[in-house]
Design a protein around this motif. Sequence first.
Motif, short mmCIF file in Angstrom:
data_model
loop_
_atom_site.label_atom_id
_atom_site.label_comp_id
_atom_site.label_asym_id
_atom_site.label_seq_id
_atom_site.Cartn_x
_atom_site.Cartn_y
_atom_site.Cartn_z
N THR A 1 0.82 -1.22 0.00
CA THR A 1 0.00 0.00 0.00
C THR A 1 0.85 1.26 0.00
O THR A 1 0.50 2.26 -0.62
CB THR A 1 -0.94 0.01 1.23
OG1 THR A 1 -1.76 -1.15 1.16
CG2 THR A 1 -1.83 1.24 1.25
N CYS A 2 1.98 1.24 0.68
CA CYS A 2 2.81 2.44 0.87
C CYS A 2 3.94 2.57 -0.16
O CYS A 2 4.87 3.34 0.05
CB CYS A 2 3.39 2.44 2.28
SG CYS A 2 4.56 1.10 2.58
N GLU A 3 3.86 1.86 -1.28
CA GLU A 3 4.95 1.91 -2.25
C GLU A 3 5.16 3.29 -2.84
O GLU A 3 4.21 4.00 -3.17
CB GLU A 3 4.71 0.91 -3.38
CG GLU A 3 5.04 -0.50 -2.99
CD GLU A 3 4.97 -1.47 -4.15
OE1 GLU A 3 5.69 -2.46 -4.09
OE2 GLU A 3 4.21 -1.24 -5.10
N VAL A 4 6.44 3.66 -2.96
CA VAL A 4 6.89 4.89 -3.60
C VAL A 4 8.00 4.51 -4.57
O VAL A 4 8.58 3.42 -4.48
CB VAL A 4 7.41 5.92 -2.56
CG1 VAL A 4 6.29 6.40 -1.65
CG2 VAL A 4 8.56 5.37 -1.75
N ARG A 5 8.33 5.41 -5.50
CA ARG A 5 9.39 5.14 -6.47
C ARG A 5 10.63 5.91 -6.09
O ARG A 5 10.61 7.13 -5.91
CB ARG A 5 8.92 5.50 -7.88
CG ARG A 5 9.80 4.90 -8.96
CD ARG A 5 9.24 5.15 -10.35
NE ARG A 5 9.45 6.55 -10.72
CZ ARG A 5 8.50 7.43 -10.93
NH1 ARG A 5 7.23 7.11 -10.83
NH2 ARG A 5 8.79 8.67 -11.26
N ILE A 6 11.74 5.18 -5.98
CA ILE A 6 13.04 5.76 -5.67
C ILE A 6 14.03 5.22 -6.69
O ILE A 6 14.17 4.00 -6.82
CB ILE A 6 13.50 5.41 -4.24
CG1 ILE A 6 12.47 5.91 -3.22
CG2 ILE A 6 14.88 5.99 -3.97
CD1 ILE A 6 12.69 5.38 -1.82
N ASP A 7 14.70 6.10 -7.41
CA ASP A 7 15.64 5.69 -8.46
C ASP A 7 15.02 4.69 -9.43
O ASP A 7 15.66 3.71 -9.83
CB ASP A 7 16.91 5.09 -7.84
CG ASP A 7 17.74 6.11 -7.11
OD1 ASP A 7 17.72 7.30 -7.50
OD2 ASP A 7 18.42 5.75 -6.12
N GLY A 8 13.76 4.92 -9.81
CA GLY A 8 13.09 4.08 -10.79
C GLY A 8 12.58 2.76 -10.25
O GLY A 8 12.00 1.98 -11.01
N GLN A 9 12.78 2.47 -8.98
CA GLN A 9 12.35 1.21 -8.38
C GLN A 9 11.24 1.46 -7.37
O GLN A 9 11.32 2.42 -6.59
CB GLN A 9 13.52 0.52 -7.66
CG GLN A 9 14.70 0.20 -8.54
CD GLN A 9 14.37 -0.90 -9.54
OE1 GLN A 9 13.74 -1.89 -9.19
NE2 GLN A 9 14.79 -0.72 -10.78
N TRP A 10 10.23 0.61 -7.35
CA TRP A 10 9.16 0.72 -6.35
C TRP A 10 9.66 0.09 -5.06
O TRP A 10 10.21 -1.00 -5.06
CB TRP A 10 7.89 0.03 -6.84
CG TRP A 10 7.26 0.80 -7.95
CD1 TRP A 10 7.33 0.52 -9.28
CD2 TRP A 10 6.50 1.99 -7.83
NE1 TRP A 10 6.65 1.48 -10.00
CE2 TRP A 10 6.12 2.38 -9.14
CE3 TRP A 10 6.07 2.77 -6.75
CZ2 TRP A 10 5.36 3.52 -9.38
CZ3 TRP A 10 5.31 3.90 -7.00
CH2 TRP A 10 4.96 4.26 -8.31
N THR A 11 9.48 0.81 -3.98
CA THR A 11 9.91 0.33 -2.66
C THR A 11 8.83 0.66 -1.64
O THR A 11 8.04 1.57 -1.84
CB THR A 11 11.27 0.95 -2.26
OG1 THR A 11 11.72 0.35 -1.07
CG2 THR A 11 11.18 2.44 -2.09
N VAL B 1 12.14 10.97 -3.61
CA VAL B 1 11.07 9.99 -3.45
C VAL B 1 9.87 10.47 -4.25
O VAL B 1 9.43 11.61 -4.09
CB VAL B 1 10.69 9.83 -1.96
CG1 VAL B 1 9.59 8.80 -1.79
CG2 VAL B 1 11.92 9.47 -1.13
N HIS B 2 9.34 9.61 -5.12
CA HIS B 2 8.16 9.94 -5.92
C HIS B 2 6.96 9.16 -5.39
O HIS B 2 6.96 7.94 -5.40
CB HIS B 2 8.41 9.63 -7.40
CG HIS B 2 9.53 10.43 -7.96
ND1 HIS B 2 9.36 11.70 -8.47
CD2 HIS B 2 10.86 10.16 -8.04
CE1 HIS B 2 10.54 12.18 -8.85
NE2 HIS B 2 11.46 11.26 -8.59
N VAL B 3 5.98 9.89 -4.91
CA VAL B 3 4.80 9.31 -4.29
C VAL B 3 3.70 9.18 -5.34
O VAL B 3 3.53 10.09 -6.17
CB VAL B 3 4.31 10.20 -3.11
CG1 VAL B 3 3.10 9.60 -2.43
CG2 VAL B 3 5.45 10.40 -2.12
N ARG B 4 2.95 8.08 -5.29
CA ARG B 4 1.85 7.88 -6.25
C ARG B 4 0.83 8.96 -6.15
O ARG B 4 0.53 9.49 -5.15
CB ARG B 4 1.12 6.56 -5.97
CG ARG B 4 1.95 5.36 -6.14
CD ARG B 4 1.08 4.17 -5.81
NE ARG B 4 1.92 3.03 -5.53
CZ ARG B 4 1.64 1.80 -5.88
NH1 ARG B 4 0.53 1.54 -6.46
NH2 ARG B 4 2.44 0.82 -5.61
#
Length: 89
Positions: free
Chosen positions: A58-68, A86-89
């Motif tokens: 549920t809390c996934e964000v994108r960092i350096d092109g990877q979802w974490t 950090v890129h948030v959905r």
Amino acid sequence: MAEKGNSAVGLIGNIPVTFTQGNETLSTMAIVGQPLSEVAAQCGQYIKYKCGKGECGTCEVRIDGQWTRTCVTKVPPVGKGETYEVHVR
């Protein structure tokens, strides 16, 4: 308290962190090893959580092109002059 737009929250730490969601960017400072969920909360970035154990996604964000998963991610060291983005959905 963070303001909307391009603003910074002056808190302890030496790692600049930015959270981008759509057209909005929030910035803060963090300490290496600090939980990313804590960093998001300290600058007012809303992230939805469910399990808090890294299982549901549920809390996934994108960092350096990877979802974490924010709930189990810690702030890593970054190079001098770099920002942990950090890129948030």
